[in-house]
Design a protein around this motif. Structure first.
Motif, PDB file in Angstrom:
ATOM      1  N   UNK A  90      32.151  43.440  39.927  1.00 50.33           N
ATOM      2  CA  UNK A  90      31.694  42.145  39.478  1.00 50.33           C
ATOM      3  C   UNK A  90      32.445  41.639  38.255  1.00 50.33           C
ATOM      4  N   UNK A  91      33.565  42.254  37.907  1.00 46.64           N
ATOM      5  CA  UNK A  91      34.219  41.933  36.640  1.00 46.64           C
ATOM      6  C   UNK A  91      35.038  40.648  36.680  1.00 46.64           C
ATOM      7  N   UNK A  92      35.498  40.268  37.861  1.00 49.98           N
ATOM      8  CA  UNK A  92      36.355  39.073  37.946  1.00 49.98           C
ATOM      9  C   UNK A  92      35.585  37.904  38.548  1.00 49.98           C
ATOM     10  N   UNK A  93      35.724  36.754  37.938  1.00 48.17           N
ATOM     11  CA  UNK A  93      35.131  35.534  38.481  1.00 48.17           C
ATOM     12  C   UNK A  93      36.229  34.485  38.590  1.00 48.17           C
ATOM     13  N   UNK A  94      36.453  33.987  39.796  1.00 52.73           N
ATOM     14  CA  UNK A  94      37.446  32.925  39.956  1.00 52.73           C
ATOM     15  C   UNK A  94      36.821  31.638  39.429  1.00 52.73           C
ATOM     16  N   UNK A  95      37.542  30.961  38.520  1.00 55.79           N
ATOM     17  CA  UNK A  95      37.007  29.732  37.922  1.00 55.79           C
ATOM     18  C   UNK A  95      37.453  28.559  38.782  1.00 55.79           C
ATOM     19  N   UNK A  96      36.483  27.991  39.506  1.00 51.64           N
ATOM     20  CA  UNK A  96      36.801  27.003  40.538  1.00 51.64           C
ATOM     21  C   UNK A  96      37.591  25.818  39.993  1.00 51.64           C
ATOM     22  N   UNK A  97      38.640  25.466  40.712  1.00 47.62           N
ATOM     23  CA  UNK A  97      39.420  24.282  40.389  1.00 47.62           C
ATOM     24  C   UNK A  97      40.238  24.385  39.113  1.00 47.62           C
ATOM     25  N   UNK A  98      40.297  25.553  38.511  1.00 47.69           N
ATOM     26  CA  UNK A  98      41.018  25.662  37.240  1.00 47.69           C
ATOM     27  C   UNK A  98      42.233  26.574  37.316  1.00 47.69           C
ATOM     28  N   UNK A  99      42.529  27.097  38.508  1.00 43.08           N
ATOM     29  CA  UNK A  99      43.646  28.019  38.660  1.00 43.08           C
ATOM     30  C   UNK A  99      43.553  29.131  37.624  1.00 43.08           C
ATOM     31  N   UNK A 100      42.357  29.701  37.489  1.00 49.68           N
ATOM     32  CA  UNK A 100      42.124  30.713  36.465  1.00 49.68           C
ATOM     33  C   UNK A 100      41.052  31.693  36.933  1.00 49.68           C
ATOM     34  N   UNK A 152      40.345  35.150  29.930  1.00 49.51           N
ATOM     35  CA  UNK A 152      40.622  34.218  31.022  1.00 49.51           C
ATOM     36  C   UNK A 152      42.120  34.242  31.285  1.00 49.51           C
ATOM     37  N   UNK A 153      42.458  34.528  32.532  1.00 46.28           N
ATOM     38  CA  UNK A 153      43.861  34.530  32.940  1.00 46.28           C
ATOM     39  C   UNK A 153      44.113  33.233  33.689  1.00 46.28           C
ATOM     40  N   UNK A 154      44.991  32.389  33.146  1.00 47.72           N
ATOM     41  CA  UNK A 154      45.320  31.122  33.803  1.00 47.72           C
ATOM     42  C   UNK A 154      46.645  31.261  34.540  1.00 47.72           C
ATOM     43  N   UNK A 155      46.750  30.552  35.669  1.00 47.28           N
ATOM     44  CA  UNK A 155      47.991  30.602  36.440  1.00 47.28           C
ATOM     45  C   UNK A 155      47.832  31.426  37.712  1.00 47.28           C
ATOM     46  N   UNK A 156      46.598  31.844  38.015  1.00 49.74           N
ATOM     47  CA  UNK A 156      46.347  32.572  39.255  1.00 49.74           C
ATOM     48  C   UNK A 156      44.894  32.342  39.686  1.00 49.74           C
ATOM     49  N   UNK A 157      44.660  32.475  40.989  1.00 51.06           N
ATOM     50  CA  UNK A 157      43.281  32.481  41.478  1.00 51.06           C
ATOM     51  C   UNK A 157      42.989  33.816  42.167  1.00 51.06           C
ATOM     52  N   UNK A 158      43.907  34.768  41.987  1.00 49.67           N
ATOM     53  CA  UNK A 158      43.772  36.073  42.642  1.00 49.67           C
ATOM     54  C   UNK A 158      43.141  37.066  41.672  1.00 49.67           C
ATOM     55  N   UNK A 159      41.900  37.514  41.948  1.00 52.38           N
ATOM     56  CA  UNK A 159      41.231  38.429  41.026  1.00 52.38           C
ATOM     57  C   UNK A 159      42.031  39.720  40.781  1.00 52.38           C
ATOM     58  N   UNK A 160      42.762  40.191  41.813  1.00 50.74           N
ATOM     59  CA  UNK A 160      43.518  41.434  41.675  1.00 50.74           C
ATOM     60  C   UNK A 160      44.649  41.254  40.650  1.00 50.74           C
ATOM     61  N   UNK A 161      45.305  40.079  40.707  1.00 47.31           N
ATOM     62  CA  UNK A 161      46.385  39.773  39.757  1.00 47.31           C
ATOM     63  C   UNK A 161      45.807  39.698  38.343  1.00 47.31           C
ATOM     64  N   UNK A 162      44.657  39.011  38.215  1.00 46.64           N
ATOM     65  CA  UNK A 162      44.036  38.848  36.892  1.00 46.64           C
ATOM     66  C   UNK A 162      43.617  40.194  36.314  1.00 46.64           C
TER      67      UNK A 162
END
Ligand code: ZN
Length: 343
Positions: A261-271, A323-333
């Motif tokens: 549950x550690x990663x949350x994709x932030x909708x519409x923000x590419x983050x 917050x990692x910006x520039x990806x929507x991939x939880x694995x990358x973040x």
């Protein structure tokens, strides 16, 4: 075959053996290469990452073309192993190891080799190894130093070793270092020969185990350091603790934790937002110094904000969230989080 104790019977054991290598970075590359050439019949390789140009200084299974094409490390490693010996069975798993899938991987193997760059997954593997009764060879390296130890708590009975002389990881290091405390290869750098030595040492321990030469195992916490060229061994005799939560009480906190549950994709923000594995107050000033080699990081409104290679941006909060910006991939973040902040 000529080495005493590694004749026909031992070779047959190796051919019938199954090793799980988790993490196909520099430690993993060295270990995988040696295990394959030793004739370990089945290898399962787990890594969530892709080959990058900066890996080639030390990650000996990969070449320039792998980096240019961004091939997943597990796949590139499998290709290389099959070129070494087409008869070997190799399973490449491009996955993030978590409490959801770790037992499946560990169940199938005889020995686990640690090629990881983050602490938390080590503790997860430690839990799984003890619970399922498998041998686990820990290895870790950063900068010019590294450590290795065999974790035999799960197989002490089978190997005829007293439980008190077969500690698990938590007997020796009860808690995971706090987020931001440990150095990573991305913040501190890594000396290729150092990590190759540690990977080779760990592979040696695994090969001895799989070949049935338990008498040759180094049951110690082994460490080396190529800056002052020191090496040391600390015996693990008596280090097994009856009160250890993992191998003593058999409470597998890391297996039971909801790591995913550690990663949350932030909708519409590419983050993607990544939460720390454990709540901790982060020393952002110290982190800023450590991250200087990765990009320009500045303190802004109580956050540490900076740009990384490519188009990624990282913002770290004092509670360890990022917050990692520039990806929507939880694995990358998650990978960026582990590299920059640790765990
Ligand atoms: Zn223990």
């Amino acid at each position: 075959m000529i080495l005493p104790g590694f004749g026909v019977a031992a070779q047959a054991r190796l051919a019938g053996a199954h090793a799980l290598v988790v993490g196909c970075g520099a430690l993993g590359c060295t270990a995988i290469d040696l295990l394959a050439r030793a004739g370990v019949g089945t290898l399962t390789l787990v890594d969530r990452d892709v080959v990058e140009l900066t890996n080639l200084q030390r990650q000996s299974l990969y070449v320039d073309a792998d980096a240019r094409a961004g091939v997943p490390k597990a796949e590139a490693a499998k290709r290389r192993v099959q070129a070494i010996d087409p008869a070997l069975r190799v399973h490449a798993c491009v996955e993030h190891l978590s409490s959801d899938n770790v037992e499946e991987f560990v169940n199938d193997c005889e020995v686990i080799i640690d090629g990881l760059d983050n602490y938390r997954t080590r503790y997860l593997l430690n839990d799984a190894a003890v619970k399922l009764g498998k041998a686990f060879v820990h290895a870790g390296a950063v900068a010019m130093r590294g450590t290795s130890m065999p974790i035999l708590a799960g197989v002490a009975g089978a190997l005829g070793i007293p439980r008190s002389d077969a500690p698990c990881l938590r007997c020796v290091f009860p808690e995971v270092p706090a987020p931001g405390e440990g150095e990573t290869c991305d913040t501190a750098g890594v000396f290729g020969p150092a990590v190759a030595m540690v990977g080779a040492y760990a592979a040696g321990q695994a090969i001895k185990l799989l070949a049935g030469r338990v008498d040759l195992l180094d049951v110690s916490f082994w460490s080396m350091e190529l800056e002052t060229n020191r090496m040391s061994r600390m015996s693990l005799a008596g280090a097994g603790r009856a009160e250890c939560p993992c191998c003593g009480a058999r409470q597998f906190e890391f297996l039971d934790a909801e790591t995913d549950g550690r990663c949350t994709v932030l909708c519409g923000r590419n983050a993607v937002q990544v939460r720390p594995a454990a709540v901790a107050q982060m020393d952002l000033v110290r982190l800023q110094m450590r991250l200087a080699s990765l990009g320009t990081f500045v303190m802004a409104d109580g956050l540490l904000v900076g740009s990384l290679a490519g188009s990624m941006e990282l913002s770290v909060f004092p509670d360890g969230r990022a917050i990692v910006r520039g990806t929507t991939d939880p694995m990358v973040a998650q990978t960026i989080y582990d590299r920059c902040i640790g765990q």
